[in-house]
Design a protein around this motif. Structure first.
Motif, PDB file in Angstrom:
ATOM      1  N   ARG A 129       0.823  -1.227   0.000  1.00 30.75           N
ATOM      2  CA  ARG A 129       0.000   0.000   0.000  1.00 30.75           C
ATOM      3  C   ARG A 129       0.846   1.262   0.000  1.00 30.75           C
ATOM      4  NH1 ARG A 129      -2.898  -0.206   4.956  1.00 30.75           N
ATOM      5  NH2 ARG A 129      -3.825   1.755   4.310  1.00 30.75           N
ATOM      6  N   TYR A 130       0.447   2.187  -0.859  1.00 26.34           N
ATOM      7  CA  TYR A 130       1.058   3.518  -0.953  1.00 26.34           C
ATOM      8  C   TYR A 130      -0.076   4.535  -0.997  1.00 26.34           C
ATOM      9  CZ  TYR A 130       5.102   0.775  -2.273  1.00 26.34           C
ATOM     10  OH  TYR A 130       6.115  -0.135  -2.268  1.00 26.34           O
ATOM     11  N   ALA A 131       0.263   5.821  -0.780  1.00 21.68           N
ATOM     12  CA  ALA A 131      -0.782   6.856  -0.843  1.00 21.68           C
ATOM     13  C   ALA A 131      -0.138   8.220  -1.013  1.00 21.68           C
ATOM     14  CB  ALA A 131      -1.617   6.838   0.441  1.00 21.68           C
ATOM     15  N   VAL A 132      -0.955   9.173  -1.445  1.00 21.31           N
ATOM     16  CA  VAL A 132      -0.539  10.578  -1.424  1.00 21.31           C
ATOM     17  C   VAL A 132      -1.250  11.228  -0.249  1.00 21.31           C
ATOM     18  CG1 VAL A 132      -2.319  11.221  -3.151  1.00 21.31           C
ATOM     19  CG2 VAL A 132      -0.378  12.756  -2.730  1.00 21.31           C
ATOM     20  N   ILE A 133      -0.505  12.048   0.491  1.00 20.72           N
ATOM     21  CA  ILE A 133      -1.079  12.735   1.654  1.00 20.72           C
ATOM     22  C   ILE A 133      -0.974  14.242   1.424  1.00 20.72           C
ATOM     23  CG2 ILE A 133       1.128  12.524   2.930  1.00 20.72           C
ATOM     24  CD1 ILE A 133      -0.572  12.329   5.508  1.00 20.72           C
ATOM     25  N   GLY A 134      -2.067  14.951   1.661  1.00 24.49           N
ATOM     26  CA  GLY A 134      -2.091  16.401   1.453  1.00 24.49           C
ATOM     27  C   GLY A 134      -3.369  16.997   2.019  1.00 24.49           C
ATOM     28  N   GLN A 135      -3.574  18.277   1.742  1.00 22.04           N
ATOM     29  CA  GLN A 135      -4.793  19.000   2.196  1.00 22.04           C
ATOM     30  C   GLN A 135      -4.968  20.233   1.315  1.00 22.04           C
ATOM     31  OE1 GLN A 135      -7.809  20.123   3.450  1.00 22.04           O
ATOM     32  NE2 GLN A 135      -7.269  19.015   5.313  1.00 22.04           N
ATOM     33  N   PRO A 136      -5.825  20.250   0.338  1.00 17.14           N
ATOM     34  CA  PRO A 136      -6.735  19.174  -0.053  1.00 17.14           C
ATOM     35  C   PRO A 136      -6.002  18.182  -0.953  1.00 17.14           C
ATOM     36  CG  PRO A 136      -7.065  21.065  -1.484  1.00 17.14           C
ATOM     37  CD  PRO A 136      -5.984  21.445  -0.506  1.00 17.14           C
ATOM     38  N   VAL A 137      -6.605  17.024  -1.163  1.00 18.13           N
ATOM     39  CA  VAL A 137      -5.902  16.008  -1.948  1.00 18.13           C
ATOM     40  C   VAL A 137      -6.840  15.258  -2.897  1.00 18.13           C
ATOM     41  CG1 VAL A 137      -6.049  13.999  -0.430  1.00 18.13           C
ATOM     42  CG2 VAL A 137      -3.900  14.477  -1.601  1.00 18.13           C
TER      43      VAL A 137
ATOM     44  N   ALA B  51       1.712  -1.019 -16.021  1.00 21.78           N
ATOM     45  CA  ALA B  51       2.703  -1.156 -17.089  1.00 21.78           C
ATOM     46  C   ALA B  51       3.923  -1.969 -16.646  1.00 21.78           C
ATOM     47  CB  ALA B  51       3.129   0.236 -17.571  1.00 21.78           C
ATOM     48  N   THR B  52       4.249  -1.903 -15.363  1.00 21.20           N
ATOM     49  CA  THR B  52       5.460  -2.611 -14.888  1.00 21.20           C
ATOM     50  C   THR B  52       5.100  -3.897 -14.129  1.00 21.20           C
ATOM     51  OG1 THR B  52       5.469  -1.329 -12.826  1.00 21.20           O
ATOM     52  CG2 THR B  52       6.775  -0.446 -14.647  1.00 21.20           C
ATOM     53  N   GLN B  53       3.811  -4.233 -14.143  1.00 19.64           N
ATOM     54  CA  GLN B  53       3.311  -5.452 -13.481  1.00 19.64           C
ATOM     55  C   GLN B  53       3.709  -5.522 -12.009  1.00 19.64           C
ATOM     56  OE1 GLN B  53       4.910  -8.090 -16.353  1.00 19.64           O
ATOM     57  NE2 GLN B  53       3.323  -7.534 -17.790  1.00 19.64           N
ATOM     58  N   GLN B  54       3.562  -4.393 -11.329  1.00 16.31           N
ATOM     59  CA  GLN B  54       3.819  -4.345  -9.891  1.00 16.31           C
ATOM     60  C   GLN B  54       2.479  -4.434  -9.165  1.00 16.31           C
ATOM     61  OE1 GLN B  54       7.059  -3.393  -8.186  1.00 16.31           O
ATOM     62  NE2 GLN B  54       7.616  -4.461 -10.058  1.00 16.31           N
ATOM     63  N   ASP B  55       2.444  -5.270  -8.139  1.00 17.47           N
ATOM     64  CA  ASP B  55       1.201  -5.473  -7.392  1.00 17.47           C
ATOM     65  C   ASP B  55       1.153  -4.470  -6.241  1.00 17.47           C
ATOM     66  OD1 ASP B  55      -1.119  -6.521  -6.425  1.00 17.47           O
ATOM     67  OD2 ASP B  55      -0.170  -8.233  -5.429  1.00 17.47           O
ATOM     68  N   LEU B  56       0.448  -3.372  -6.430  1.00 19.10           N
ATOM     69  CA  LEU B  56       0.356  -2.376  -5.355  1.00 19.10           C
ATOM     70  C   LEU B  56      -0.984  -1.656  -5.401  1.00 19.10           C
ATOM     71  CD1 LEU B  56       0.844   0.731  -6.653  1.00 19.10           C
ATOM     72  CD2 LEU B  56       3.153  -0.150  -6.866  1.00 19.10           C
ATOM     73  N   GLU B  57      -1.302  -1.040  -4.271  1.00 17.75           N
ATOM     74  CA  GLU B  57      -2.502  -0.196  -4.185  1.00 17.75           C
ATOM     75  C   GLU B  57      -2.055   1.203  -3.826  1.00 17.75           C
ATOM     76  OE1 GLU B  57      -5.243  -1.665  -1.327  1.00 17.75           O
ATOM     77  OE2 GLU B  57      -5.052  -3.696  -2.122  1.00 17.75           O
ATOM     78  N   TYR B  58      -2.746   2.209  -4.352  1.00 14.02           N
ATOM     79  CA  TYR B  58      -2.325   3.593  -4.107  1.00 14.02           C
ATOM     80  C   TYR B  58      -3.575   4.426  -3.826  1.00 14.02           C
ATOM     81  CZ  TYR B  58       0.372   7.901  -4.747  1.00 14.02           C
ATOM     82  OH  TYR B  58       1.003   9.112  -4.552  1.00 14.02           O
ATOM     83  N   GLY B  59      -3.632   5.025  -2.645  1.00 17.89           N
ATOM     84  CA  GLY B  59      -4.817   5.795  -2.257  1.00 17.89           C
ATOM     85  C   GLY B  59      -4.510   7.249  -1.936  1.00 17.89           C
ATOM     86  N   CYS B  60      -5.502   7.920  -1.350  1.00 15.13           N
ATOM     87  CA  CYS B  60      -5.401   9.348  -0.982  1.00 15.13           C
ATOM     88  C   CYS B  60      -5.649   9.500   0.512  1.00 15.13           C
ATOM     89  CB  CYS B  60      -6.537  10.124  -1.647  1.00 15.13           C
ATOM     90  SG  CYS B  60      -6.166  10.770  -3.239  1.00 15.13           S
TER      91      CYS B  60
END
Ligand code: NDP
Length: 262
Positions: free
Chosen positions: A4-12, A27-36
C-alpha cells in the motif's frame, strides 16, 4: 492484496497521483494499491504513523506537508536535505525521505528540448517547489542561474546556499534563455511580475502549475515564446518516487500522453 502507498495532502481529492501510479503499476506489473489521505492541518505525523502502522509502504507528500515530512523522516537523501522538503517517504526499518521534484523538472525539460546545460536560467519563486529544484538545475549545468522572488530575502537565502544570483523582479535584465515559474501565483490567476522584456527574450517559459492556463503562460505565448505547464514534471517526479519504492523505472511518455488527453 498489493503493498500500500498513498498521497497525503490538504486538499488532496483532486490529486492525479493515484491514477498515475495505477498506470505505472499496470505497465510494470507491480502489485500495489495507491490511495489518498486527506490529513487535517497539524495532523501530518498522526496520519503518517497510522498509515505506516497499518502496513503502508510509502507516501507521496504534497501541499502543505512537505516540510512536516522533512521533519518526520529519520533518514534523508542529499536532495531532500538540500530542499528542506520531502515529497517521497519509504517506510522500512527507518523512515526514509527523498525529494524527486528536481529530477522530475530536469527530465521534463530534457523531454521538451529546453536544455538546461549551458543555458542562462531564471527561477522564479523561493518556496518549497523552488528549493526542491534549484540543486537539480545547478547539477544539470545551467551556465547561469538566478533566483527571483517577491520576498527577495527568501531568494537571497537560497542563492547564498548555492552560490547563485538572487534578485527582485524589477531589477532583472533580459538575459535568460529559460524562465521557470516555481511560484503559486498562477493558482490565484496572477503573474509573478517578470518584466515583459525578460519574458520576450526567453526561448522557453515553463510554469510548474498544471491543469489550468496561467497569466505567465499567456504572456509568454503572446510574446511568441514556447511554453509548457508542469504536468510533465508531475509525471516525472511520480516516476522517480515509483523507482524509490519499487526499484523499477516506469515509462512516462504514454502516461503523460493519456493524462493530456483526459
Ligand atoms: P509555497 O507556498 O512554498 O511558495 C509559493 C511561492 O510563490 C513563494 O515564492 C511566493 O512568494 C510565490 N508567490 C505566491 N503568489 C505570488 C504572487 N502573486 N506573485 C509573486 N510570487 C508569488 O509553494 P510551493 O513552492 O510548494 O509551490 C509553488 C507552485 O509549484 C504550486 O503552485 C505548486 O502547485 C507547483 N508545484 C508543481 C509541481 C509539479 O510537479 N508540477 C511540484 C511542486 C510544486 P513570497 O515568498 O514572496 O510569498
Amino acid at each position: 492484496m498489493g503493498e500500500r502507498y498513498a498521497v497525503i495532502g490538504q486538499p488532496v481529492a483532486h490529486s492525479k497521483s493515484p491514477w498515475i501510479h495505477a498506470q505505472f503499476a499496470r505497465a510494470t506489473q507491480q502489485d500495489l494499491e495507491y490511495g489518498c489521505i486527506e490529513a487535517p492541518l497539524g495532523g501530518f505525523t498522526r496520519a503518517a504513523d497510522e498509515f505506516r502502522d497499518g502496513g503502508g509502504k510509502g507516501l507521496n507528500v504534497t501541499l502543505p506537508f512537505k516540510e512536516d515530512a522533512y521533519q518526520y523522516c529519520a533518514q534523508l537523501t542529499p536532495r531532500a536535505r538540500d530542499a528542506r522538503a520531502v515529497n517521497t517517504i519509504r517506510f522500512g526499518t527507518e523512515t526514509f525521505g527523498d525529494n524527486t521534484d528536481g529530477v522530475g523538472l530536469v527530465r521534463d525539460l530534457a523531454r521538451l528540448g529546453a536544455d538546461v546545460r549551458g543555458s542562462r536560467v531564471l527561477l522564479m519563486g523561493a518556496g518549497g517547489a523552488a528549493r526542491g529544484v534549484v540543486g537539480a538545475l545547478v547539477e544539470a549545468g545551467a551556465s547561469r542561474l538566478t533566483i527571483a522572488n517577491r520576498n527577495e530575502s527568501k531568494a537571497r537565502e537560497i542563492a547564498t546556499r548555492w552560490r547563485i544570483s538572487a534578485s527582485g523582479y524589477e531589477a532583472l535584465l533580459p538575459e535568460f534563455e529559460l524562465v521557470i515559474n516555481a511560484t503559486s501565483a498562477g493558482l490565484a490567476g496572477e503573474s509573478p511580475g517578470v518584466p515583459p522584456d525578460v519574458l520576450a527574450r526567453a526561448k522557453h517559459a515553463y510554469d510548474m502549475v498544471y491543469g489550468r492556463d496561467t497569466p505567465f503562460l499567456a504572456a509568454a505565448r503572446a510574446a511568441r515564446v514556447p511554453t509548457s505547464d508542469g504536468l510533465g514534471m508531475l509525471v516525472e517526479q511520480a516516476a522517480e518516487s515509483f523507482f524509490v519504492w519499487r526499484g523499477v523505472r516506469p515509462d512516462t511518455a504514454p502516461v503523460l500522453r493519456e493524462l493530456r488527453g483526459r
